[in-house]
Design a protein around this motif. Sequence first.
Motif, PDB file in Angstrom:
ATOM      1  N   VAL A  75      39.913  39.001   4.105  1.00 20.50           N
ATOM      2  CA  VAL A  75      39.058  39.968   3.415  1.00 20.50           C
ATOM      3  C   VAL A  75      38.668  39.441   2.041  1.00 20.50           C
ATOM      4  O   VAL A  75      37.492  39.473   1.649  1.00 20.50           O
ATOM      5  N   MET A  76      39.637  38.937   1.289  1.00 21.86           N
ATOM      6  CA  MET A  76      39.321  38.399  -0.037  1.00 21.86           C
ATOM      7  C   MET A  76      38.371  37.221   0.064  1.00 21.86           C
ATOM      8  O   MET A  76      37.437  37.090  -0.743  1.00 21.86           O
ATOM      9  N   ALA A  77      38.581  36.342   1.052  1.00 21.81           N
ATOM     10  CA  ALA A  77      37.693  35.194   1.228  1.00 21.81           C
ATOM     11  C   ALA A  77      36.279  35.648   1.567  1.00 21.81           C
ATOM     12  O   ALA A  77      35.291  35.099   1.063  1.00 21.81           O
ATOM     13  N   GLY A  78      36.175  36.645   2.433  1.00 22.69           N
ATOM     14  CA  GLY A  78      34.858  37.139   2.798  1.00 22.69           C
ATOM     15  C   GLY A  78      34.129  37.768   1.625  1.00 22.69           C
ATOM     16  O   GLY A  78      32.949  37.485   1.380  1.00 22.69           O
ATOM     17  N   VAL A  79      34.832  38.607   0.868  1.00 25.61           N
ATOM     18  CA  VAL A  79      34.201  39.334  -0.227  1.00 25.61           C
ATOM     19  C   VAL A  79      33.855  38.422  -1.392  1.00 25.61           C
ATOM     20  O   VAL A  79      32.762  38.515  -1.976  1.00 25.61           O
ATOM     21  N   HIS A  80      34.770  37.517  -1.746  1.00 25.05           N
ATOM     22  CA  HIS A  80      34.617  36.753  -2.983  1.00 25.05           C
ATOM     23  C   HIS A  80      34.086  35.337  -2.780  1.00 25.05           C
ATOM     24  O   HIS A  80      33.719  34.682  -3.760  1.00 25.05           O
ATOM     25  N   GLU A  81      34.011  34.868  -1.550  1.00 28.86           N
ATOM     26  CA  GLU A  81      33.510  33.519  -1.302  1.00 28.86           C
ATOM     27  C   GLU A  81      32.268  33.555  -0.413  1.00 28.86           C
ATOM     28  O   GLU A  81      31.164  33.247  -0.848  1.00 28.86           O
ATOM     29  N   PHE A  82      32.431  33.970   0.818  1.00 26.12           N
ATOM     30  CA  PHE A  82      31.355  33.797   1.791  1.00 26.12           C
ATOM     31  C   PHE A  82      30.268  34.861   1.682  1.00 26.12           C
ATOM     32  O   PHE A  82      29.119  34.613   2.051  1.00 26.12           O
ATOM     33  N   MET A  83      30.592  36.044   1.170  1.00 26.17           N
ATOM     34  CA  MET A  83      29.590  37.101   1.027  1.00 26.17           C
ATOM     35  C   MET A  83      29.431  37.522  -0.434  1.00 26.17           C
ATOM     36  O   MET A  83      28.948  38.617  -0.718  1.00 26.17           O
ATOM     37  N   ARG A  84      29.815  36.666  -1.354  1.00 25.57           N
ATOM     38  CA  ARG A  84      29.857  37.080  -2.760  1.00 25.57           C
ATOM     39  C   ARG A  84      28.480  37.428  -3.319  1.00 25.57           C
ATOM     40  O   ARG A  84      28.362  38.262  -4.222  1.00 25.57           O
ATOM     41  N   ASP A  85      27.418  36.812  -2.813  1.00 23.21           N
ATOM     42  CA  ASP A  85      26.082  37.108  -3.329  1.00 23.21           C
ATOM     43  C   ASP A  85      25.539  38.442  -2.809  1.00 23.21           C
ATOM     44  O   ASP A  85      24.629  39.021  -3.421  1.00 23.21           O
ATOM     45  N   ALA A  86      26.069  38.905  -1.699  1.00 19.43           N
ATOM     46  CA  ALA A  86      25.667  40.200  -1.127  1.00 19.43           C
ATOM     47  C   ALA A  86      26.879  40.758  -0.398  1.00 19.43           C
ATOM     48  O   ALA A  86      27.026  40.595   0.808  1.00 19.43           O
ATOM     49  N   PRO A  87      27.795  41.421  -1.115  1.00 24.49           N
ATOM     50  CA  PRO A  87      29.066  41.872  -0.538  1.00 24.49           C
ATOM     51  C   PRO A  87      28.871  42.856   0.607  1.00 24.49           C
ATOM     52  O   PRO A  87      27.825  43.499   0.722  1.00 24.49           O
ATOM     53  N   PRO A  88      29.881  42.989   1.445  1.00 22.16           N
ATOM     54  CA  PRO A  88      29.777  43.916   2.577  1.00 22.16           C
ATOM     55  C   PRO A  88      29.799  45.370   2.126  1.00 22.16           C
ATOM     56  O   PRO A  88      30.409  45.730   1.122  1.00 22.16           O
ATOM     57  N   ASP A  89      29.125  46.198   2.911  1.00 19.03           N
ATOM     58  CA  ASP A  89      29.178  47.649   2.712  1.00 19.03           C
ATOM     59  C   ASP A  89      30.341  48.263   3.475  1.00 19.03           C
ATOM     60  O   ASP A  89      30.774  49.378   3.166  1.00 19.03           O
ATOM     61  N   LEU A  90      30.820  47.542   4.486  1.00 15.88           N
ATOM     62  CA  LEU A  90      31.858  48.067   5.372  1.00 15.88           C
ATOM     63  C   LEU A  90      32.717  46.910   5.854  1.00 15.88           C
ATOM     64  O   LEU A  90      32.203  45.831   6.164  1.00 15.88           O
ATOM     65  N   ILE A  91      34.021  47.140   5.917  1.00 18.45           N
ATOM     66  CA  ILE A  91      34.957  46.162   6.478  1.00 18.45           C
ATOM     67  C   ILE A  91      35.615  46.790   7.694  1.00 18.45           C
ATOM     68  O   ILE A  91      36.147  47.898   7.628  1.00 18.45           O
TER      69      ILE A  91
END
Length: 261
Positions: A75-91
Amino acid sequence: MRILITNDDGISAPGLNTLQHIATRLTDTPKDVWIVAPAFEQSGVGHCISYSKPMMVQRLADRRIACEGSPADCVMAGVHEFMRDAPPDLILSGVNRGNNSAENALYSGTLGAAIEGALQGITSIGLSQFFGPRNSDLDDPFEAARDHGENVIRRILATLNPQDDGYKLFFNVNFPPVASADVAGIRVVSQGLRPGTGFHTEAAQAPNGRKFLWVKGGDQQVSTAPNTDAAVNLDGFISVTPMRADLTDHAAVRELQGIAT
C-alpha cells in the motif's frame, strides 16, 4: 475513480484476479486499476511493515508490480511511489483465500493493507472469501465474491460520510461459504469470536530429526455470537464490519478513571 489493489496471498493468487475483475467494474477504464501485491504469500503478517530493511519491487506489466514486502508495504509503495502523481481514491485488498472473520481479522495481512490504507487517509476495504463444504469444490470457489463484490463496495461507498480527523474507517467484508446463487444478502455486523478455537502450534519432526513447530488455526466452521461476522457468514450472508485502527477500549478508560492520580 482510481483504485489500488493488493492482497496477502501473493501476486499470483487467484483471489487477486477476482479482485481485479471487481475493481475494473467499479472504474471508468481498466487503466484506473493498479496492482501492487506481494511477490510471495504473506498470510498472517497482519499490519507488519518492512521498517528495518528495504524491499525489492519488480514491474511485471503496465500497472502490475510485485513487491517483496508485506501487504501494508505494498500500500505504501503504491501510494507514495507508483501512484504518487495521482493517488488512489480507493484501496481494495483481497480477495483472501479463506475468511478473515472473528479472531482471524487480528492476524490478517489482507486487513493489514486496509489498515495502512486508512492510515494514509484513503477509503480501504478488505475482502475475503469464506470456504466450507458448500463452496470449496465449486469450479470457482470465489464466485460469491466475484458476483457480489461490486454491489457490496458500491453500497459501502454510497453511505460513507466525509471524515477529517481521527482514525479513518476501513471495512472488513467476508463473503459466505456458499455458491453465488445461495448468498442470502448483506449484514452489517460486529466482529465476533469463535468460542474454544484459535491459533496454536503443532510439533513435527523432519527426516533429519530436527523439531519444527507449525502454526495451525481452529475450526473455521464454528459460529460466533448471533449478529456477528462468522455467524452471519455461516448463515449465507455477506458480512460488512466497519473498523478503526484505534485499539483503545473506551468503556474501560471511563471505568478505570478511579485509578488516576
